[in-house]
Write a protein that holds these residues in place. Structure first.
Motif, PDB file in Angstrom:
ATOM      1  N   LEU A 118       0.830  -1.204   0.000  1.00  0.00           N
ATOM      2  CA  LEU A 118       0.000   0.000   0.000  1.00  0.00           C
ATOM      3  C   LEU A 118       0.864   1.254   0.000  1.00  0.00           C
ATOM      4  O   LEU A 118       0.597   2.209  -0.736  1.00  0.00           O
ATOM      5  N   ARG A 119       1.919   1.259   0.792  1.00  0.00           N
ATOM      6  CA  ARG A 119       2.833   2.398   0.825  1.00  0.00           C
ATOM      7  C   ARG A 119       3.466   2.612  -0.551  1.00  0.00           C
ATOM      8  O   ARG A 119       3.591   3.739  -1.027  1.00  0.00           O
ATOM      9  N   GLY A 120       3.839   1.534  -1.224  1.00  0.00           N
ATOM     10  CA  GLY A 120       4.400   1.636  -2.567  1.00  0.00           C
ATOM     11  C   GLY A 120       3.402   2.199  -3.567  1.00  0.00           C
ATOM     12  O   GLY A 120       3.761   3.002  -4.435  1.00  0.00           O
ATOM     13  N   GLU A 121       2.147   1.784  -3.447  1.00  0.00           N
ATOM     14  CA  GLU A 121       1.102   2.319  -4.330  1.00  0.00           C
ATOM     15  C   GLU A 121       0.909   3.811  -4.090  1.00  0.00           C
ATOM     16  O   GLU A 121       0.761   4.593  -5.036  1.00  0.00           O
ATOM     17  N   ARG A 122       0.907   4.213  -2.819  1.00  0.00           N
ATOM     18  CA  ARG A 122       0.751   5.629  -2.489  1.00  0.00           C
ATOM     19  C   ARG A 122       1.920   6.444  -3.035  1.00  0.00           C
ATOM     20  O   ARG A 122       1.733   7.535  -3.571  1.00  0.00           O
TER      21      ARG A 122
END
Length: 89
Positions: A12-16
């Motif tokens: 999720l952090r990578g997507e953000r």
């Protein structure tokens, strides 16, 4: 060497991060921004699409500089939500 699978939070952090960088890039081409940051356009593409969700710190710092973002802003917009667990004083 076997790489440990990413946690859902890391994904999720990578997507953000990818979404933030893509928005900050605006109409500029991937090649121009990547060259300004000293990375390949393919690396930038992988970060923006989430295929490289945990880029090196220096890569993120270089992209921040190329895009006019502060590292504090990136952290604030990409960090996981604060836990609902109360802190013990």
């Amino acid at each position: 060497m076997v790489r440990t699978p990413l946690t859902p939070e890391e994904r999720l952090r990578g997507e953000r991060l990818g979404t933030l960088l893509r928005a900050a890039r605006g109409e500029r081409s991937m090649a121009v921004v990547a060259a300004s940051a000293g990375i390949s356009a393919e690396t930038l593409r992988k970060i923006e699409t989430g295929r490289a969700p945990t880029p090196a710190f220096f890569t993120v710092a270089a992209l921040a500089g190329a895009l006019g973002l502060s590292l504090d802003e990136i952290l604030g917009r990409c960090a996981p939500e604060p836990s609902a667990v109360p802190l013990i004083a």
